[in-house]
Scaffold this active site. Structure first.
Site, PDB file in Angstrom:
ATOM      1  N   TYR A 195     -14.786   5.579 -24.851  1.00 38.86           N
ATOM      2  CA  TYR A 195     -15.245   5.274 -26.199  1.00 38.86           C
ATOM      3  C   TYR A 195     -15.747   6.538 -26.890  1.00 38.86           C
ATOM      4  O   TYR A 195     -15.882   7.592 -26.250  1.00 38.86           O
ATOM      5  CB  TYR A 195     -16.348   4.206 -26.171  1.00 38.86           C
ATOM      6  CG  TYR A 195     -17.695   4.700 -25.690  1.00 38.86           C
ATOM      7  CD1 TYR A 195     -17.929   4.983 -24.346  1.00 38.86           C
ATOM      8  CD2 TYR A 195     -18.733   4.898 -26.589  1.00 38.86           C
ATOM      9  CE1 TYR A 195     -19.164   5.448 -23.920  1.00 38.86           C
ATOM     10  CE2 TYR A 195     -19.978   5.369 -26.170  1.00 38.86           C
ATOM     11  CZ  TYR A 195     -20.183   5.642 -24.830  1.00 38.86           C
ATOM     12  OH  TYR A 195     -21.399   6.123 -24.414  1.00 38.86           O
TER      13      TYR A 195
ATOM     14  N   LYS B 299     -16.281  10.179 -21.244  1.00 39.81           N
ATOM     15  CA  LYS B 299     -17.104   9.212 -21.982  1.00 39.81           C
ATOM     16  C   LYS B 299     -16.567   7.817 -21.673  1.00 39.81           C
ATOM     17  O   LYS B 299     -15.888   7.185 -22.485  1.00 39.81           O
ATOM     18  CB  LYS B 299     -17.083   9.532 -23.481  1.00 39.81           C
ATOM     19  CG  LYS B 299     -18.262   8.933 -24.239  1.00 39.81           C
ATOM     20  CD  LYS B 299     -18.460   9.610 -25.567  1.00 39.81           C
ATOM     21  CE  LYS B 299     -19.427   8.882 -26.470  1.00 39.81           C
ATOM     22  NZ  LYS B 299     -20.826   8.861 -26.041  1.00 39.81           N
TER      23      LYS B 299
ATOM     24  N   GLU C 237     -29.346  15.437 -18.085  1.00 37.97           N
ATOM     25  CA  GLU C 237     -29.295  15.081 -19.514  1.00 37.97           C
ATOM     26  C   GLU C 237     -30.064  13.783 -19.717  1.00 37.97           C
ATOM     27  O   GLU C 237     -30.649  13.247 -18.777  1.00 37.97           O
ATOM     28  CB  GLU C 237     -27.844  14.930 -19.972  1.00 37.97           C
ATOM     29  CG  GLU C 237     -27.071  13.854 -19.233  1.00 37.97           C
ATOM     30  CD  GLU C 237     -25.626  13.698 -19.706  1.00 37.97           C
ATOM     31  OE1 GLU C 237     -25.306  14.057 -20.858  1.00 37.97           O
ATOM     32  OE2 GLU C 237     -24.816  13.191 -18.902  1.00 37.97           O
TER      33      GLU C 237
ATOM     34  N   LEU D  75     -22.213  14.770 -19.940  1.00 42.60           N
ATOM     35  CA  LEU D  75     -21.256  14.619 -21.024  1.00 42.60           C
ATOM     36  C   LEU D  75     -21.477  15.806 -21.965  1.00 42.60           C
ATOM     37  O   LEU D  75     -22.615  16.066 -22.375  1.00 42.60           O
ATOM     38  CB  LEU D  75     -21.506  13.308 -21.784  1.00 42.60           C
ATOM     39  CG  LEU D  75     -20.501  13.069 -22.909  1.00 42.60           C
ATOM     40  CD1 LEU D  75     -19.161  12.634 -22.333  1.00 42.60           C
ATOM     41  CD2 LEU D  75     -21.013  12.037 -23.902  1.00 42.60           C
TER      42      LEU D  75
HETATM   43  C1  LIG Z   1     -24.803  10.437 -21.384  1.00 44.42           C
HETATM   44  C2  LIG Z   1     -24.700  11.042 -22.734  1.00 44.42           C
HETATM   45  N1  LIG Z   1     -24.916  12.355 -22.862  1.00 44.42           N
HETATM   46  C3  LIG Z   1     -24.868  12.957 -24.069  1.00 44.42           C
HETATM   47  C4  LIG Z   1     -24.596  12.232 -25.224  1.00 44.42           C
HETATM   48  C5  LIG Z   1     -24.570  12.923 -26.553  1.00 44.42           C
HETATM   49  O1  LIG Z   1     -23.249  13.083 -26.999  1.00 44.42           O
HETATM   50  P1  LIG Z   1     -22.926  13.285 -28.528  1.00 44.42           P
HETATM   51  O2  LIG Z   1     -23.671  14.497 -28.974  1.00 44.42           O
HETATM   52  O3  LIG Z   1     -21.454  13.496 -28.551  1.00 44.42           O
HETATM   53  O4  LIG Z   1     -23.349  12.043 -29.226  1.00 44.42           O
HETATM   54  C6  LIG Z   1     -24.358  10.867 -25.131  1.00 44.42           C
HETATM   55  C7  LIG Z   1     -24.059  10.110 -26.337  1.00 44.42           C
HETATM   56  O5  LIG Z   1     -23.789   8.939 -26.330  1.00 44.42           O
HETATM   57  C8  LIG Z   1     -24.396  10.258 -23.859  1.00 44.42           C
HETATM   58  O6  LIG Z   1     -24.176   8.932 -23.713  1.00 44.42           O
END
Ligand SMILES: Cc1ncc(COP(=O)(O)O)c(C=O)c1O
Length: 290
Positions: free
Chosen positions: A37, A151, A183, A207
């Site tokens: 997603y 993701k 994270e 991620l």
């Molecule tokens: C586990 C995780 N890390 C980091 C992020 C941040 O990603 P982004 O900056 O692309 O929203 C998300 C966002 O949903 C996430 O679920």
């Protein structure tokens, strides 16, 4: 929070105020979390950082051998049409999901299966007051699989960690794996020490957030030194400033971890400088509003 009425489902638009899209019980996204997603930001109805989200979406699909039946150009046309069909001009996000589609339940997937695609818009304001005041976080064990760079729809460990943190009065969970801070449960994490930024390298353990990448580029422009290296909880507690980044929460200061104040207990100057630079980008995006 209810989504906007018109949703993209497969290759058509469905007005959910009239009819609900039909989803099979044997949809692999439902049964196995077999899919990926994206969440993309809209400011004044205009896409923000769309291209890097699409790059990550296609990478996620490739990594799980999910073959789209539509081109990237077609997907972009659908996303723009989704905004148009809903006449959406506010601040919000698009949730977009692609799963491996319908197949009699079997762990072994058919790589030729037709994926299920859907997307919808949810109105969401910028979290300005939390961005000013900062949030509290609680550390949680990072029990996720070893491909956090994808993701994927499988968010059970994230869901459990965030719920556990919330029950302890925290807004976000900070994941720790083998003593290393990775994270947040739905965000990336940064600390500031002696004027430099530190964040976990973009390996399979996190991620690689789109806002993470954007903030790294802002830091470069602002000539803030960046270190993509691993650190532990003690480093976090001794940091001058800390913040999370994510598509909907932007640059979100963390002012307390497990009840201990970070730095002076309020958001620090480097966090504010990055927030300001981010807000400039938001202003530029809004300039393209109709
Ligand atoms: C586990 C995780 N890390 C980091 C992020 C941040 O990603 P982004 O900056 O692309 O929203 C998300 C966002 O949903 C996430 O679920």
């Amino acid at each position: 929070m209810r989504h906007e009425p018109i949703v993209l489902f497969g290759d058509s638009f469905v007005d959910t105020s009239v009819q609900q899209p039909y989803i099979s019980l044997e949809e692999r996204g439902l049964q196995f979390g077999d899919g990926i997603y994206e969440v993309v930001r809209l400011y004044s109805g205009v896409f923000h950082l769309l291209e890097p989200h699409l790059v990550r979406l296609y990478r996620s699909m490739e990594e799980i051998e999910l073959k789209p039946t539509f081109s990237k150009a077609q997907l972009v046309r659908w996303l723009y049409e989704l905004v148009e069909q809903n006449q959406f001009r506010g601040d919000g996000m698009i949730y977009l999901q692609i799963s491996r589609g319908v197949q009699p339940r079997n762990h072994i997937y058919d790589p030729q299966n037709v994926p299920t695609l859907y997307a919808y818009i949810v109105g969401k304001e910028r979290p300005l007051s939390s961005m000013q005041q900062g949030i509290k976080a609680c550390s949680e064990q990072d029990i996720r699989w070893l491909r956090c760079d994808i993701k994927s729809l499988n968010l059970l460990p994230n869901v459990m960690a965030r719920t556990s943190a919330e029950r302890k009065g925290c807004t976000e969970a900070l994941f720790v794996r083998n003593g290393i801070v990775t994270e947040g449960s739905h965000s990336n994490f940064f600390l500031v020490k002696n004027g430099a930024l530190y964040t976990h390298p973009a390996t399979h353990l996190i991620l690689n957030g789109i806002v993470r990448q954007y903030v790294l580029s802002l830091a470069h422009t602002l000539e803030i030194p960046v270190h993509e290296e691993m650190f532990g909880l003690r480093d976090v507690l001794q940091a001058d400033e800390c913040f999370f980044t994510a598509t909907t929460s932007e640059v979100m200061p963390m002012v307390q971890l497990d009840g201990t104040a970070i730095g002076t207990g309020v958001p620090g100057p480097i966090t504010y400088a990055l927030q300001e630079a981010f807000s400039e980008g938001v202003k530029n995006t809004r300039l393209h509003a109709l």
